[in-house]
Design a protein around this motif. Structure first.
Motif, PDB file in Angstrom:
ATOM      1  N   HIS A  72       0.886  -1.169   0.000  1.00 23.14           N
ATOM      2  CA  HIS A  72       0.000   0.000   0.000  1.00 23.14           C
ATOM      3  C   HIS A  72       0.920   1.214   0.000  1.00 23.14           C
ATOM      4  O   HIS A  72       1.693   1.420   0.936  1.00 23.14           O
ATOM      5  CB  HIS A  72      -0.885  -0.008   1.242  1.00 23.14           C
ATOM      6  N   TRP A  73       0.870   2.010  -1.053  1.00 22.40           N
ATOM      7  CA  TRP A  73       1.786   3.138  -1.201  1.00 22.40           C
ATOM      8  C   TRP A  73       1.243   4.360  -0.501  1.00 22.40           C
ATOM      9  O   TRP A  73       0.096   4.727  -0.688  1.00 22.40           O
ATOM     10  CB  TRP A  73       2.041   3.421  -2.680  1.00 22.40           C
ATOM     11  N   GLN A  74       2.092   4.993   0.289  1.00 20.37           N
ATOM     12  CA  GLN A  74       1.727   6.180   1.050  1.00 20.37           C
ATOM     13  C   GLN A  74       2.647   7.332   0.673  1.00 20.37           C
ATOM     14  O   GLN A  74       3.866   7.211   0.773  1.00 20.37           O
ATOM     15  CB  GLN A  74       1.862   5.873   2.538  1.00 20.37           C
ATOM     16  N   PRO A  75       2.099   8.465   0.234  1.00 22.41           N
ATOM     17  CA  PRO A  75       2.955   9.620  -0.047  1.00 22.41           C
ATOM     18  C   PRO A  75       3.587  10.137   1.248  1.00 22.41           C
ATOM     19  O   PRO A  75       2.917  10.230   2.266  1.00 22.41           O
ATOM     20  CB  PRO A  75       2.020  10.653  -0.661  1.00 22.41           C
ATOM     21  N   VAL A  76       4.882  10.452   1.164  1.00 25.73           N
ATOM     22  CA  VAL A  76       5.618  10.896   2.345  1.00 25.73           C
ATOM     23  C   VAL A  76       6.081  12.343   2.193  1.00 25.73           C
ATOM     24  O   VAL A  76       6.027  13.121   3.130  1.00 25.73           O
ATOM     25  CB  VAL A  76       6.828   9.969   2.595  1.00 25.73           C
ATOM     26  N   CYS A  77       6.571  12.681   1.016  1.00 23.34           N
ATOM     27  CA  CYS A  77       7.038  14.036   0.760  1.00 23.34           C
ATOM     28  C   CYS A  77       7.101  14.247  -0.749  1.00 23.34           C
ATOM     29  O   CYS A  77       6.835  13.341  -1.525  1.00 23.34           O
ATOM     30  CB  CYS A  77       8.403  14.294   1.401  1.00 23.34           C
ATOM     31  N   GLU A 100       6.934   7.997  -2.327  1.00 20.36           N
ATOM     32  CA  GLU A 100       5.994   7.120  -1.636  1.00 20.36           C
ATOM     33  C   GLU A 100       6.745   5.939  -1.025  1.00 20.36           C
ATOM     34  O   GLU A 100       7.743   5.484  -1.576  1.00 20.36           O
ATOM     35  CB  GLU A 100       4.944   6.574  -2.606  1.00 20.36           C
ATOM     36  N   ILE A 101       6.249   5.478   0.140  1.00 15.21           N
ATOM     37  CA  ILE A 101       6.773   4.256   0.720  1.00 15.21           C
ATOM     38  C   ILE A 101       5.634   3.258   0.846  1.00 15.21           C
ATOM     39  O   ILE A 101       4.467   3.633   0.938  1.00 15.21           O
ATOM     40  CB  ILE A 101       7.468   4.492   2.077  1.00 15.21           C
ATOM     41  N   GLY A 102       6.004   1.998   0.842  1.00 13.79           N
ATOM     42  CA  GLY A 102       5.015   0.923   0.926  1.00 13.79           C
ATOM     43  C   GLY A 102       5.060   0.237   2.267  1.00 13.79           C
ATOM     44  O   GLY A 102       6.004   0.307   3.003  1.00 13.79           O
TER      45      GLY A 102
END
Length: 116
Positions: free
Chosen positions: A9-14, A114-116
């Motif tokens: 699940h990819w989450q935007p971080v910066c 993005e991190i997963g």
């Protein structure tokens, strides 16, 4: 037995512009301090790595301040305190095999990191 592989699940971080080439930038994701490292590569495109910011030897959150380089064509980051080197790909310490940093899948998605 059925095996399923789940994609992260990819989450935007910066934003990409928040990163500095060959340097760590630390982001707080949930309760984790994650060092994001951008490694430019003209042939394959830029690669971003996500690695734990906590130095396992000292317990200090300093990995993102470490020097980024290569050892035998493998991108690494050095702890600024004890100088041990960790592979960005899998977090393994080169000098002390019992030490390892947690890593997360990371990618550049347009303007976002993005991190997963």
């Amino acid at each position: 037995m059925k095996t399923t592989t789940s994609s992260p699940h990819w989450q935007p971080v910066c934003r990409r512009q928040d990163l500095v080439a060959r340097s760590g930038v630390v982001a707080l994701v949930g309760e984790h301090q994650i060092a994001l490292v951008l490694v430019p590569d003209s042939e394959q495109g830029d690669t971003v790595f996500a690695i734990d910011n906590r130095d396992p030897r000292s317990g200090a959150n300093v990995i993102g301040r470490g020097l980024v380089g290569c050892v035998q064509d493998e991108p690494v980051i050095s702890s600024p305190l004890y100088k041990q080197q960790f592979r960005l790909r899998d977090g393994q310490c080169l000098q002390y095999p019992e030490q390892r940093l947690r890593t997360w899948p990371a990618r550049l998605n347009g303007d976002w990191v993005e991190i997963g």
